[in-house]
Write a protein that holds these residues in place. Structure first.
Motif, short mmCIF file in Angstrom:
data_model
loop_
_atom_site.label_atom_id
_atom_site.label_comp_id
_atom_site.label_asym_id
_atom_site.label_seq_id
_atom_site.Cartn_x
_atom_site.Cartn_y
_atom_site.Cartn_z
N LEU A 5 0.87 -1.17 0.00
CA LEU A 5 0.00 0.00 0.00
C LEU A 5 0.91 1.23 0.00
O LEU A 5 1.61 1.50 0.99
CB LEU A 5 -0.90 0.01 1.23
CG LEU A 5 -1.94 -1.12 1.33
CD1 LEU A 5 -2.67 -1.05 2.65
CD2 LEU A 5 -2.94 -1.02 0.18
N ALA A 6 0.92 1.97 -1.11
CA ALA A 6 1.82 3.10 -1.27
C ALA A 6 1.00 4.38 -1.38
O ALA A 6 0.22 4.54 -2.33
CB ALA A 6 2.69 2.91 -2.51
N ASP A 7 1.17 5.27 -0.44
CA ASP A 7 0.43 6.53 -0.40
C ASP A 7 1.35 7.67 -0.85
O ASP A 7 2.20 8.14 -0.09
CB ASP A 7 -0.07 6.80 1.02
CG ASP A 7 -1.01 8.00 1.09
OD1 ASP A 7 -1.27 8.61 0.04
OD2 ASP A 7 -1.47 8.32 2.20
N GLU A 8 1.19 8.09 -2.11
CA GLU A 8 2.01 9.15 -2.69
C GLU A 8 3.50 8.90 -2.45
O GLU A 8 4.22 9.77 -1.92
CB GLU A 8 1.62 10.51 -2.08
CG GLU A 8 0.20 10.95 -2.35
CD GLU A 8 0.04 11.54 -3.76
OE1 GLU A 8 1.04 11.56 -4.51
OE2 GLU A 8 -1.07 11.95 -4.09
N PRO A 9 4.03 7.75 -2.80
CA PRO A 9 5.43 7.44 -2.47
C PRO A 9 6.43 8.32 -3.21
O PRO A 9 7.58 8.39 -2.80
CB PRO A 9 5.56 5.98 -2.87
CG PRO A 9 4.56 5.79 -3.96
CD PRO A 9 3.39 6.67 -3.57
N THR A 10 5.99 8.95 -4.30
CA THR A 10 6.92 9.80 -5.06
C THR A 10 6.61 11.28 -4.85
O THR A 10 7.24 12.13 -5.48
CB THR A 10 6.83 9.47 -6.56
OG1 THR A 10 5.49 9.75 -7.02
CG2 THR A 10 7.14 8.01 -6.81
N GLY A 11 5.65 11.61 -3.98
CA GLY A 11 5.20 12.99 -3.85
C GLY A 11 6.28 13.94 -3.39
O GLY A 11 6.27 15.12 -3.76
N ASN A 12 7.22 13.47 -2.54
CA ASN A 12 8.27 14.35 -2.01
C ASN A 12 9.61 14.15 -2.70
O ASN A 12 10.63 14.62 -2.20
CB ASN A 12 8.44 14.11 -0.51
CG ASN A 12 7.22 14.55 0.28
OD1 ASN A 12 6.48 15.44 -0.14
ND2 ASN A 12 7.00 13.91 1.42
N LEU A 13 9.62 13.44 -3.84
CA LEU A 13 10.87 13.10 -4.49
C LEU A 13 11.03 13.86 -5.80
O LEU A 13 10.05 14.26 -6.44
CB LEU A 13 10.94 11.60 -4.75
CG LEU A 13 10.81 10.68 -3.54
CD1 LEU A 13 10.88 9.21 -3.98
CD2 LEU A 13 11.89 10.97 -2.51
N ASP A 14 12.27 14.03 -6.22
CA ASP A 14 12.51 14.58 -7.55
C ASP A 14 12.21 13.51 -8.59
O ASP A 14 11.93 12.35 -8.28
CB ASP A 14 13.96 15.09 -7.66
CG ASP A 14 14.99 14.01 -7.37
OD1 ASP A 14 14.76 12.83 -7.74
OD2 ASP A 14 16.03 14.33 -6.76
#
Length: 639
Positions: free
Chosen positions: A166-175
Motif C-alpha cells: 500500500l503506497a500513499d504518494e510514495p513519489t510525492g516528495n521526491l525529484d
C-alpha cells in the motif's frame, strides 16, 4: 482464481458527521497480482480508502473481505496480526526512525512479526539490496537523502514478504529521478506477484498502472474488474517465525537501551531522579543501621561495667564545704567490684545562657550541653584515649571561673582555640577558655560540651548531679541494688540508679521509630522520582507519535507498544537503582567514616534498591504506556 484478494462491499466511513468527507457506499475489488492506481483530488477520500484497506481504520458500515476473511468480525489483535502478514506500507513521508540505523529500520516489520535477530538481519539486508541501498545498512537513517529514505521505507515494507504493498504518494516528495527509481522498484515487485495499490496525484504515474480507481467526493468508481488474464501467483512467504515472550522482551530491552542512548539528556534526568530517591534510601538505611550498631555496641559495653546514680540536692552539692558529695563517693568506692567513681553535674544550654561575646548576645545556633565533672569522670570516659587529651581538667577544683570547649562547641560559638584573651559567657559570668576537649570513645557527646569549673555551676538552678561508676564486668545489675542502701540505709529511695541494660528497650524503640521515619522519607523521594519520570515519559509519547503510528501500521499490537514503553521505564529504573545503590553506599560509608563509625549496611539493601528501581520505573511507565497504546494509527498517519 475464484475470489478477489480485497473486496469492499458498500463500505462507508464518515468523519465528524460531514457527508462530504470519508467514503460513501464504496465498492472495490482487487485481485492478486494487480497494480492499481487510486487517483482523485485532495480530500476526496483516497487516504481514508488506504487506511481502511490496510486495517488501520474500521468502516462505519459495509463489509471488507480480505482473502475471503470478513475483517469486521476480527478482534483488534487479529487485525494487527493480519495487517502484519498481508501488508507493506509506503507513505508519502518515509516515517523512518532517524536515530536508528538503516538496517534496524528495514528490520522493524520483521521485529514486529517475531523473527530472531539473525534471521531478520539477513532478510533486511536482502531487502536493502533489492532497493539499491545495501551499502548504507550501518548509516543512521537521519543522514540519508530523501530518495534513500523512501527506498528505505520500501525496503521495510518488502522485508516481511507482504502480499500487498500500500503506497500513499510514495513519489510525492521526491525529484523526478528518485521518483522513477521507486516506481520501477514497485513494478519489479508487482512482476514477482506482489499486489500493488498506489495512491497518486500524478496522471503520468497513474497511467503506468494496470488499472485506475477514481475517488471523488467519497465515491469510488472503477472499483470492479475481472480477474487478470495472466494470473500471477501470490507472493511466497518464508516459514512463519518462531519466537516467544522471552525473545520479545529481549528485543524490547534492546530497543529501550537504544532509545535511552539516543535521548541522553532525558535519560540522564530520569536516572538522576531515581538515583536521588534510591540513593537517599540506601544512605539513610546505611546510616540508620550504622548508628544503631554503634549505639548497640556502646550500650553493650556500658551494660557490662557502667552504673549511673542520680543524686538529690542538685548544684548545692558542689558548694564549698558541702560534705555529702565526697561522702557518697567514698561510700560507693568501698563497695566490692567498683573500680572507679566520678561525678558529673549537667545543665541545659538555655539555663546556662552560654554566649560568645556578652551575656546579652543572641543564643548560638546549635546544640550545646554544659557540665562540670571530676577528673575521674573524664578518665573513665577516655578508656583508650591518650591522657594528654584531658590534662587541663585533672584538678578542676583548683581552677575557678574557667571553661573548656569541645571541638564542636567551639565551632557553634565561633571562638578560637584556648589561649590568652579567649573568653565565653555562662551563667551570667565571663569565663576564661583554658582548654579544649575532643570526643572520647565512651562519650562522643563531649565534642559539643562546654565544661565549666565547679564554682561556676555551683548554686545554679536546673542542674542534675550524678555519680558514674565503672565496675568489674557483669556487676552493674548487682551493684544497682546495693548502691542506694550504701548511700543512705534509712532512705535509699531518694537515689535513682540507672544501668545501660535498662536502655535496651529504648534503643529498640528508637531504632523502630528511626526506621519508620527513613521509610516514609524514602517513599516520598521515590514517589517524586516516579512522578517526574511519568511526566517526562508521557511527554515523550507525544513527541514519538509518528513512531508509534508506524509501529501500529506495520502490525504492532497495542500490547506490544505498551510493553515497549514499560520496558523503557523498567530499564531507566534499573539503571537508577544501580546508580542509587552505588552512590547511596558510598554516601553511607563516607558519612559513617566522617563520624568515626564502623560502616554497617543492612543485609539485602542493594537487591532491595534494584528491586525498588525496577518497580518504581514500571509504575512510572504505566500511564505513558497506556497513552501510547491508545494512539490511533490512522489519525497519527493522517497528522
Amino acid at each position: 482464481m475464484s475470489e478477489p484478494l480485497i473486496d469492499l462491499r458498500n463500505v462507508t466511513k464518515a468523519f465528524g458527521g460531514e457527508s462530504g468527507t470519508g467514503l460513501r457506499d464504496a465498492e472495490l475489488q482487487i485481485w492478486p497480482g494487480e497494480f492499481v492506481a487510486v487517483v482523485g483530488p485532495s480530500g476526496a477520500g483516497k487516504s481514508t480508502l488506504l487506511n481502511l484497506l490496510g486495517l488501520l481504520d474500521r468502516p462505519d458500515s459495509g463489509t471488507y473481505l480480505l482473502d475471503g476473511v470478513d475483517t469486521s468480525t476480527l478482534a483488534e489483535r487479529d487485525r494487527d496480526r493480519l495487517r502484519s502478514k498481508f501488508f507493506g506500507f509506503v507513505f508519502q513521508s518515509a516515517f523512518v526512525l532517524g536515530d536508528e540505523n538503516t538496517m534496524q529500520n528495514a528490520a522493524l516489520g520483521l521485529r514486529v512479526q517475531g523473527w530472531g535477530m539473525h534471521a531478520r538481519t539477513r532478510m533486511a539486508r536482502q531487502a536493502l539490496a533489492t532497493v539499491g541501498i545495501g551499502g548504507r545498512a550501518g548509516v543512521a537513517s537521519k543522514l540519508l537523502s530523501g530518495g534513500e529514505r523512501q527506498r528505505l521505507a520500501l525496503a521495510r515494507a518488502i522485508a516481511t514478504h507482504p502480499s500487498v504493498i500500500l503506497a500513499d504518494e510514495p513519489t510525492g516528495n521526491l525529484d523526478r529521478e528518485n521518483g522513477r527509481i521507486v516506481l520501477e522498484q514497485l513494478w519489479d515487485l508487482n512482476k514477482q506477484g506482489v499486489t500493488v495499490i498506489l495512491i497518486t496525484h500524478d496522471p503520468e504515474v497513474a497511467n503506468q498502472a494496470s488499472r485506475c480507481v477514481h475517488v471523488e467526493d467519497g465515491r469510488v468508481t472503477g472499483g470492479s474488474a475481472e480477474p487478470p488474464q495472466n494470473k500471477r501467483p501470490r507472493v511466497g512467504r518464508p516459514n512463519e517465525p518462531r519466537g516467544g515472550l522471552f525473545a520479545a522482551l529481549a528485543d524490547d530491552f534492546g530497543e529501550a537501551v537504544s532509545v535511552m542512548g539516543h535521548r541522553a539528556l532525558r535519560t540522564a534526568l530520569l536516572v538522576a531522579a531515581f538515583t536521588l530517591g534510591i540513593g537517599g534510601l540506601v544512605t539513610a538505611a546505611g546510616l540508620s543501621e550504622t548508628a544503631s550498631a554503634q549505639v548497640s555496641q556502646r550500650l553493650t559495653q556500658a551494660a557490662l561495667d557502667e552504673v549511673r546514680v542520680v543524686l538529690p540536692g542538685g548544684a548545692e552539692l558542689l558548694a564549698d564545704g558541702h560534705p555529702l558529695l565526697d561522702q557518697w563517693i567514698q561510700s560507693v568506692a568501698k563497695l566490692p567490684h567498683v573500680q572507679s567513681v566520678g561525678w558529673v553535674a549537667q545543665s541545659g544550654a538555655v539555663s546556662a545562657k552560654v554566649r560568645r561575646l556578652a551575656s546579652n548576645d543572641p543564643a548560638p545556633m546549635g546544640e550545646l550541653q554544659v557540665l562540670a565533672a571530676s577528673p575521674s569522670y573524664f578518665q573513665m570516659q577516655s578508656r583508650h584515649s591518650d591522657p594528654a587529651t584531658v590534662p587541663s581538667v585533672v584538678d578542676v577544683k583548683a581552677v575557678t571561673n574557667s571553661a573548656w570547649l569541645g571541638t564542636g562547641a567551639a565551632k557553634v560559638l565561633g571562638t578560637a582555640a584556648a589561649g590568652p584573651g579567649s573568653t565565653i559567657w555562662a551563667f551570667g559570668k565571663q569565663l576564661t577558655v583554658v582548654g579544649s576537649l575532643a570526643a572520647m570513645d565512651r562519650a562522643p557527646q563531649l565534642s559539643n560540651a562546654v565544661v565549666v569549673s565547679p564554682d561556676v555551676i555551683a548554686g545554679a538552678s536546673d542542674v542534675t548531679v550524678s555519680l558514674l561508676l565503672r565496675t568489674d564486668n557483669g556487676y552493674p545489675a548487682t551493684l544497682a541494688t546495693a548502691i542506694p542502701v550504701a548511700l543512705d540505709p534509712t532512705n535509699p529511695g531518694k537515689f535513682s540508679v540507672e544501668t545501660v541494660a535498662d536502655l535496651r528497650n529504648l534503643r529498640l524503640g528508637v531504632a523502630n521509630d528511626l526506621g519508620s521515619f527513613v521509610a516514609v522519607l524514602s517513599a516520598i523521594l521515590l514517589v517524586l522520582a516516579a512522578v517526574s519520570a511519568a511526566t517526562t515519559m508521557n511527554l515523550a509519547v507525544h513527541a514519538r507519535r509518528q513512531e508509534i503510528a508506524l509501529r501500529r501500521a506495520i502490525g504492532a499490537s497495542r500490547h506490544a507498544v505498551a510493553r515497549l514503553f514499560m520496558m523503557e521505564g523498567i530499564t531507566v529504573g534499573l539503571v537508577g537503582g544501580v546508580a542509587g545503590a552505588v552512590f547511596g553506599t558510598i554516601g553511607a560509608v563516607t558519612l559513617a567514616l566522617a563520624k568515626g563509625w564502623e560502616p554497617v549496611l543492612p543485609a539485602g539493601v542493594v537487591p532491595l534498591a534494584l528491586g525498588l528501581g525496577i518497580l518504581t520505573g514500571l509504575v512510572s511507565s504505566l500511564i505513558p504506556a497506556w497513552s501510547a497504546s491508545r494512539s490511533d494509527p490512522a489519525t497519527a498517519i493522517r497528522g
